[in-house]
Design a protein around this motif. Structure first.
Motif, PDB file in Angstrom:
ATOM      1  N   UNK A   1     -10.356 -21.610  -2.815  1.00 64.47           N
ATOM      2  CA  UNK A   1      -9.298 -21.157  -1.909  1.00 64.47           C
ATOM      3  C   UNK A   1      -8.272 -22.277  -1.748  1.00 64.47           C
ATOM      4  N   UNK A   2      -7.039 -21.874  -1.435  1.00 69.63           N
ATOM      5  CA  UNK A   2      -5.969 -22.860  -1.276  1.00 69.63           C
ATOM      6  C   UNK A   2      -5.837 -23.343   0.153  1.00 69.63           C
ATOM      7  N   UNK A   3      -6.336 -22.541   1.110  1.00 71.49           N
ATOM      8  CA  UNK A   3      -6.158 -22.900   2.519  1.00 71.49           C
ATOM      9  C   UNK A   3      -7.315 -22.361   3.357  1.00 71.49           C
ATOM     10  N   UNK A   4      -7.581 -23.072   4.454  1.00 77.26           N
ATOM     11  CA  UNK A   4      -8.580 -22.646   5.437  1.00 77.26           C
ATOM     12  C   UNK A   4      -7.882 -22.575   6.784  1.00 77.26           C
ATOM     13  N   UNK A   5      -8.091 -21.472   7.489  1.00 78.37           N
ATOM     14  CA  UNK A   5      -7.426 -21.235   8.771  1.00 78.37           C
ATOM     15  C   UNK A   5      -8.478 -20.834   9.798  1.00 78.37           C
ATOM     16  N   UNK A   6      -8.625 -21.639  10.853  1.00 84.08           N
ATOM     17  CA  UNK A   6      -9.511 -21.295  11.960  1.00 84.08           C
ATOM     18  C   UNK A   6      -8.667 -20.668  13.055  1.00 84.08           C
ATOM     19  N   UNK A   7      -9.039 -19.484  13.475  1.00 79.98           N
ATOM     20  CA  UNK A   7      -8.260 -18.729  14.450  1.00 79.98           C
ATOM     21  C   UNK A   7      -8.154 -19.437  15.798  1.00 79.98           C
ATOM     22  N   UNK A   8      -7.290 -18.918  16.620  1.00 80.48           N
ATOM     23  CA  UNK A   8      -7.043 -19.490  17.944  1.00 80.48           C
ATOM     24  C   UNK A   8      -8.356 -19.674  18.698  1.00 80.48           C
ATOM     25  N   UNK A   9      -8.526 -20.860  19.279  1.00 80.27           N
ATOM     26  CA  UNK A   9      -9.729 -21.173  20.031  1.00 80.27           C
ATOM     27  C   UNK A   9     -10.830 -21.803  19.199  1.00 80.27           C
ATOM     28  N   UNK A  10     -10.633 -21.916  17.883  1.00 81.53           N
ATOM     29  CA  UNK A  10     -11.653 -22.490  17.004  1.00 81.53           C
ATOM     30  C   UNK A  10     -11.140 -23.834  16.467  1.00 81.53           C
ATOM     31  N   UNK A  11     -11.906 -24.879  16.748  1.00 82.08           N
ATOM     32  CA  UNK A  11     -11.554 -26.237  16.317  1.00 82.08           C
ATOM     33  C   UNK A  11     -12.796 -26.877  15.721  1.00 82.08           C
ATOM     34  N   UNK A  12     -12.633 -27.539  14.573  1.00 84.70           N
ATOM     35  CA  UNK A  12     -13.773 -28.207  13.941  1.00 84.70           C
ATOM     36  C   UNK A  12     -13.294 -29.426  13.158  1.00 84.70           C
ATOM     37  N   UNK A  13     -13.623 -30.591  13.659  1.00 86.30           N
ATOM     38  CA  UNK A  13     -13.278 -31.830  12.971  1.00 86.30           C
ATOM     39  C   UNK A  13     -13.930 -31.884  11.595  1.00 86.30           C
ATOM     40  N   UNK A  14     -15.170 -31.416  11.511  1.00 79.64           N
ATOM     41  CA  UNK A  14     -15.899 -31.453  10.232  1.00 79.64           C
ATOM     42  C   UNK A  14     -15.295 -30.476   9.224  1.00 79.64           C
TER      43      UNK A  14
ATOM     44  N   UNK B   1      -8.429 -30.992  -0.622  1.00 77.05           N
ATOM     45  CA  UNK B   1      -7.041 -30.659  -0.933  1.00 77.05           C
ATOM     46  C   UNK B   1      -6.568 -29.310  -0.424  1.00 77.05           C
ATOM     47  N   UNK B   2      -7.354 -28.668   0.441  1.00 77.65           N
ATOM     48  CA  UNK B   2      -6.921 -27.386   1.006  1.00 77.65           C
ATOM     49  C   UNK B   2      -5.952 -27.625   2.155  1.00 77.65           C
ATOM     50  N   UNK B   3      -4.990 -26.721   2.308  1.00 75.68           N
ATOM     51  CA  UNK B   3      -4.190 -26.708   3.524  1.00 75.68           C
ATOM     52  C   UNK B   3      -5.120 -26.293   4.648  1.00 75.68           C
ATOM     53  N   UNK B   4      -4.872 -26.800   5.859  1.00 81.28           N
ATOM     54  CA  UNK B   4      -5.788 -26.541   6.967  1.00 81.28           C
ATOM     55  C   UNK B   4      -5.007 -26.281   8.246  1.00 81.28           C
ATOM     56  N   UNK B   5      -5.354 -25.171   8.907  1.00 78.05           N
ATOM     57  CA  UNK B   5      -4.770 -24.825  10.200  1.00 78.05           C
ATOM     58  C   UNK B   5      -5.926 -24.452  11.116  1.00 78.05           C
ATOM     59  N   UNK B   6      -5.879 -24.919  12.366  1.00 78.68           N
ATOM     60  CA  UNK B   6      -6.901 -24.534  13.326  1.00 78.68           C
ATOM     61  C   UNK B   6      -6.251 -24.221  14.668  1.00 78.68           C
ATOM     62  N   UNK B   7      -6.980 -23.428  15.453  1.00 83.46           N
ATOM     63  CA  UNK B   7      -6.542 -23.092  16.809  1.00 83.46           C
ATOM     64  C   UNK B   7      -5.173 -22.425  16.841  1.00 83.46           C
ATOM     65  N   UNK B   8      -4.903 -21.597  15.828  1.00 84.41           N
ATOM     66  CA  UNK B   8      -3.662 -20.823  15.779  1.00 84.41           C
ATOM     67  C   UNK B   8      -4.026 -19.406  15.340  1.00 84.41           C
ATOM     68  N   UNK B   9      -3.283 -18.441  15.815  1.00 81.73           N
ATOM     69  CA  UNK B   9      -3.512 -17.039  15.449  1.00 81.73           C
ATOM     70  C   UNK B   9      -2.590 -16.656  14.294  1.00 81.73           C
ATOM     71  N   UNK B  10      -3.172 -16.166  13.211  1.00 78.52           N
ATOM     72  CA  UNK B  10      -2.372 -15.770  12.059  1.00 78.52           C
ATOM     73  C   UNK B  10      -1.367 -14.679  12.414  1.00 78.52           C
ATOM     74  N   UNK B  11      -1.747 -13.747  13.289  1.00 77.95           N
ATOM     75  CA  UNK B  11      -0.837 -12.659  13.653  1.00 77.95           C
ATOM     76  C   UNK B  11       0.367 -13.180  14.438  1.00 77.95           C
ATOM     77  N   UNK B  12       0.139 -14.118  15.318  1.00 75.92           N
ATOM     78  CA  UNK B  12       1.236 -14.702  16.099  1.00 75.92           C
ATOM     79  C   UNK B  12       2.163 -15.495  15.180  1.00 75.92           C
ATOM     80  N   UNK B  13       1.587 -16.317  14.316  1.00 73.46           N
ATOM     81  CA  UNK B  13       2.387 -17.111  13.377  1.00 73.46           C
ATOM     82  C   UNK B  13       3.189 -16.177  12.464  1.00 73.46           C
ATOM     83  N   UNK B  14       2.553 -15.097  11.994  1.00 75.50           N
ATOM     84  CA  UNK B  14       3.244 -14.150  11.133  1.00 75.50           C
ATOM     85  C   UNK B  14       4.422 -13.514  11.858  1.00 75.50           C
TER      86      UNK B  14
END
Length: 135
Positions: free
Chosen positions: A92-105, A114-127
């Motif tokens: 996969x090119x990217x990993x996205x943890x939805x709003x309220x989900x945070x993981x340092x590991x 080398x993946x793009x990484x987003x956490x604690x954000x809602x894909x629907x809101x960003x879209x």
């Protein structure tokens, strides 16, 4: 200018959704449904369902027989590192943890690979904010 999360989402076409819910009243169902309505290809990952959002469901990321651009996670934070490892394993090119989900590991695993990484954000809101749609 689009922010980082908008750029990550805009670059994706195929999104594997880990934890897509069978319950339409839950965000883990309505958010992927809204992405699908905006033209994204959604691949559900669920341990028991056979079909969600009109798509075949896979038990795990490794079972998906096609390339995945983004892995969208609707599971508790303690599960995120294992999902990150699977996302790396399938290319996969990217990993996205939805709003309220945070993981340092999970962040460490994804970014080291080398993946793009987003956490604690809602894909629907960003879209919606970025007005991102697919043809």
């Amino acid at each position: 200018m689009a922010d980082y999360a908008e750029r990550v989402l805009a670059a994706a076409n195929t999104i594997a959704v880990v934890g897509l819910s069978r319950n339409p009243s839950k965000a883990a169902h309505s958010v992927p449904a809204s992405l699908q309505a905006a033209g994204f290809r959604i691949i559900p990952v669920h341990p028991e369902a056979d079909e969600l959002l009109g798509e075949k469901v896979y038990r795990s990321l490794k079972d998906i027989p096609e390339p995945v651009d983004l892995v969208d996670v609707f599971r508790p934070a303690p599960e995120a590192p294992g999902i990150a490892e699977q996302a790396v394993a399938i290319g996969a090119k990217a990993l996205w943890l939805q709003q309220g989900i945070i993981s340092t590991e999970a962040r460490r695993i994804a970014e080291t690979a080398g993946l793009d990484y987003v956490e604690d954000r809602c894909t629907a809101v960003v879209r919606a904010i970025g007005r991102i749609t697919k043809p």
